[in-house]
Design a protein around this motif. Structure first.
Motif, PDB file in Angstrom:
ATOM      1  N   ARG A   1     -14.175 103.871  25.307  1.00 30.42           N
ATOM      2  CA  ARG A   1     -15.485 104.523  25.226  1.00 30.42           C
ATOM      3  C   ARG A   1     -16.121 104.356  23.856  1.00 30.42           C
ATOM      4  N   HIS A   2     -15.312 104.286  22.814  1.00 33.47           N
ATOM      5  CA  HIS A   2     -15.874 104.041  21.480  1.00 33.47           C
ATOM      6  C   HIS A   2     -16.526 102.660  21.423  1.00 33.47           C
ATOM      7  N   VAL A   3     -15.841 101.649  21.962  1.00 36.19           N
ATOM      8  CA  VAL A   3     -16.404 100.294  21.956  1.00 36.19           C
ATOM      9  C   VAL A   3     -17.657 100.242  22.830  1.00 36.19           C
ATOM     10  N   GLN A   4     -17.645 100.925  23.966  1.00 44.95           N
ATOM     11  CA  GLN A   4     -18.833 100.985  24.823  1.00 44.95           C
ATOM     12  C   GLN A   4     -19.991 101.678  24.123  1.00 44.95           C
ATOM     13  N   ALA A   5     -19.700 102.750  23.385  1.00 37.63           N
ATOM     14  CA  ALA A   5     -20.753 103.464  22.665  1.00 37.63           C
ATOM     15  C   ALA A   5     -21.405 102.578  21.614  1.00 37.63           C
ATOM     16  N   ALA A   6     -20.576 101.785  20.910  1.00 32.77           N
ATOM     17  CA  ALA A   6     -21.133 100.871  19.902  1.00 32.77           C
ATOM     18  C   ALA A   6     -22.012  99.812  20.557  1.00 32.77           C
ATOM     19  N   ALA A   7     -21.588  99.310  21.721  1.00 25.46           N
ATOM     20  CA  ALA A   7     -22.392  98.311  22.429  1.00 25.46           C
ATOM     21  C   ALA A   7     -23.702  98.919  22.927  1.00 25.46           C
ATOM     22  N   ASP A   8     -23.647 100.155  23.429  1.00 29.00           N
ATOM     23  CA  ASP A   8     -24.852 100.803  23.927  1.00 29.00           C
ATOM     24  C   ASP A   8     -25.834 101.079  22.798  1.00 29.00           C
TER      25      ASP A   8
END
Length: 311
Positions: free
Chosen positions: A79-86
């Motif tokens: 979720r951290h990596v997804q948050a950075a991508a978003d």
């Protein structure tokens, strides 16, 4: 560094998020070395005992993976990596939902029905957090002499199987994952998979849970799913089944209008198929070797994390 190990850039993303100590024996063994061992096992499907010596003691690598699968560390990293991508506008929120079957190795069966041990620092005898949710939300119960059903393993004509339910964004990366026994119908897990979508905001604001649109195949064509999406205000592209169409036409004006269908948008549904293809490049995902459902879900989540880091 060998093929598959974390690069310096990938490690720079993960390092600040990992714990420094384990609250029992001081500092952890080098996280990077251990994660590289987990990645090696993901890609090769090798037994834990057969890990090369350069990754350190195999028991350390195995226990770290089991612990992070139980306490949600793999999900937190994803979720951290997804948050950075978003935050960078790198997520296409036109998502697709589908599932795939993973054959369970014979060594994956026969998990004990007793509750799993407690996590470090928790009260004595307390079950691991999120273990039942990780295994599809079902309590462990005997099935065929063991706890296979509660661990996400089903029996069908193909033998022991586990079904992986995936919601993928438009760039062929998994947004949400769920496992169930292999015989479980796809449509019954649509809402749980959608509820697993949770991309945190960097800074203030609630996590994003609502995509722009959803596409799925005929397995998800029913009134309950369409009503769920309509209630949440989500546009969807799901083809109507032939028997549903025939029943609607027989009812005449009482059958209602046909559901909308965008052929151009439906062509993009292959994104979830390609995301599943990326997941199954990892042999420990394509064939299930883990007895416990939450450990196998951690294996799939770790594979999804690598897909996001290397996309």
């Amino acid at each position: 560094m060998s093929r598959g190990d974390l690069t310096d850039d990938e490690w720079a993303v993960l390092e600040p998020l990992l714990p420094v100590s384990n609250n029992r024996c001081g500092r952890w063994r080098d996280h990077r070395q251990v994660i590289n061992g987990i990645i090696h096992r993901l890609g090769t499907g090798v037994q834990w005992r057969e890990l090369p010596e350069r990754f350190g003691p195999w028991k350390t690598v195995h226990k770290r993976h089991v612990l992070w699968s139980a306490d949600g560390t793999w999900k937190m990293l994803l979720r951290h990596v997804q948050a950075a991508a978003d935050a960078g506008g790198d997520i296409d929120w036109n998502i697709s939902v589908d599932s795939t079957i993973a054959r369970a190795h014979q060594h994956a069966a026969g998990a004990p029905t007793a509750p799993p041990p407690s996590l470090p620092g928790s009260s004595k005898g307390a079950p691991r957090r999120s273990v039942q949710q990780a295994a599809g939300g079902e309590p462990a119960r005997p099935a065929g002499g063991g706890g296979e059903a509660g661990e996400g393993i089903g029996r069908s004509r193909g033998g022991l199987t586990t079904k992986i339910h995936v919601a993928a964004e438009g760039r062929c990366r998994p947004l949400a994952l769920l496992i169930t026994p292999g015989q479980r119908a796809d449509c019954t897990q649509f809402e749980p998979v959608m509820d697993e979508i949770c991309v945190p905001r960097q800074g203030f604001g609630r996590p994003r849970r609502t995509p722009d649109s959803v596409s799925a195949d005929k397995a998800y064509s029913n009134c309950k799913i369409r009503g769920y999406l309509r209630k949440r205000g989500i546009r969807h592209v799901i083809p109507e089944k032939k028997d549903h169409k025939a029943a609607r036409l027989r009812r005449g004006s009482r059958g209602g209008r046909p559901p909308g269908f965008d052929k151009a948008r439906y062509k993009d549904r292959n994104t979830v198929e390609r995301a599943i293809g990326k997941l199954k490049q990892f042999r420990a995902v394509a064939t299930r070797y883990d007895k416990r459902g939450y450990v196998y879900l951690g294996t799939v989540t770790a594979a999804a994390l690598l897909i996001w880091l290397r996309s």
